[in-house]
Design an enzyme around this catalytic site. Sequence first.
Site, PDB file in Angstrom:
ATOM      1  N   GLU A   1      41.539 -49.038 132.131  1.00  0.00           N
ATOM      2  CA  GLU A   1      42.609 -49.016 131.127  1.00  0.00           C
ATOM      3  C   GLU A   1      43.123 -47.605 130.836  1.00  0.00           C
ATOM      4  OE1 GLU A   1      41.046 -51.201 127.779  1.00  0.00           O
ATOM      5  OE2 GLU A   1      40.777 -53.026 128.945  1.00  0.00           O
TER       6      GLU A   1
ATOM      7  N   GLU B   1      38.671 -60.102 135.091  1.00  0.00           N
ATOM      8  CA  GLU B   1      38.360 -60.531 133.716  1.00  0.00           C
ATOM      9  C   GLU B   1      39.224 -61.731 133.327  1.00  0.00           C
ATOM     10  OE1 GLU B   1      38.404 -57.302 130.878  1.00  0.00           O
ATOM     11  OE2 GLU B   1      37.679 -55.840 132.359  1.00  0.00           O
TER      12      GLU B   1
END
Length: 340
Positions: free
Chosen positions: A149, A257
């Site tokens: 991220e 995910e």
Amino acid sequence: MKKLFLNFFVVIFVATLFSCSKPKTPADIARKAKVNFGYAVKIGDVLGENGEFTAENFSALVTENMFKWSEIHPTKKLWNFGDMNTVLDFAEQNKMRVRGHTFIWHQGNPNYLSSEKDPEVLRALLEEQITTLMTQYKGRIYEYDVANEIFEEDGSFRKTFWYNTFGEEIYEYAFTLARKIDPKARLLLNDYNNENIGYPKTDAQFEFVKRLVEKGVPIDGIGCQLHLSEDGYFDKEKIRANIRRYGELGLRVSFTEVDVRVPLPPTEEILAHQEQMFLDLMDLVLTEPNVDTYIFWGYTDRNSWVNSFFPGYGRPLPFDRDMNPKPMFAKMVEMMKNKK
């Protein structure tokens, strides 16, 4: 007559051997299809009956939190290897593969790390973290999210303590160091909202990764988290186009995910669309040669992070609150079974 009897015995033996070799569980089917099919586990998911369920239904896993910095190295002197060792032992006993998540992230950090102001000390801490863990688990973890991220939605770099101190060079350093320690592990850059070609964040990540490749930085690909919403933007062919441009660079894409939340209460039409999204992602895994990993962020609606973070949404995973598989799970398994 004796020869006929022996031939009959051979036929029966071969038939029995063949039937025994057929995949019998979803995990077996996933392994035969060469798909790392799994979910993010807590320590309780690999113990007792929960462990039996996990081993039967999945061929891979990632630890939800226990590999993150604040959990595995909460103080400068304390390393908490116990849970991670238990998960890896379980995985190896059950022929499962394990992902490592993550080294560089703007969250999940102990205070001694996130408050550090001295660049030399900060770099030394990162070197220690990567070196210690990748040496400890060398050959036991097939894929790492080296950084997680690092982009904003507009495509700019997220202004974390890592980036503010070092700029993008810190990511090059981390990948280079990781490759030296475990040359066989796959090294990924992981993020969310990075799946659709043409989106600012997706394209910025691609250009950054392309620069790394051109500079000789040892990156093997990206992870697409794929935390999706049924009523959000989803375009299978734009995802495919993004996967393929990484393939042209010789890089991989992992689905790391996955969950698909729905507005509550959902209609049958909404649930059918949600199911199709899950199946579309599986189709991409099975048809694009540089994709082989499909990991859910949990497996049951009961414990999903979506319940706390997205009011008014839920039911994002392939098993319901009572741990029963939804029809989509069987359909995904059947797709893997029919892979050519």
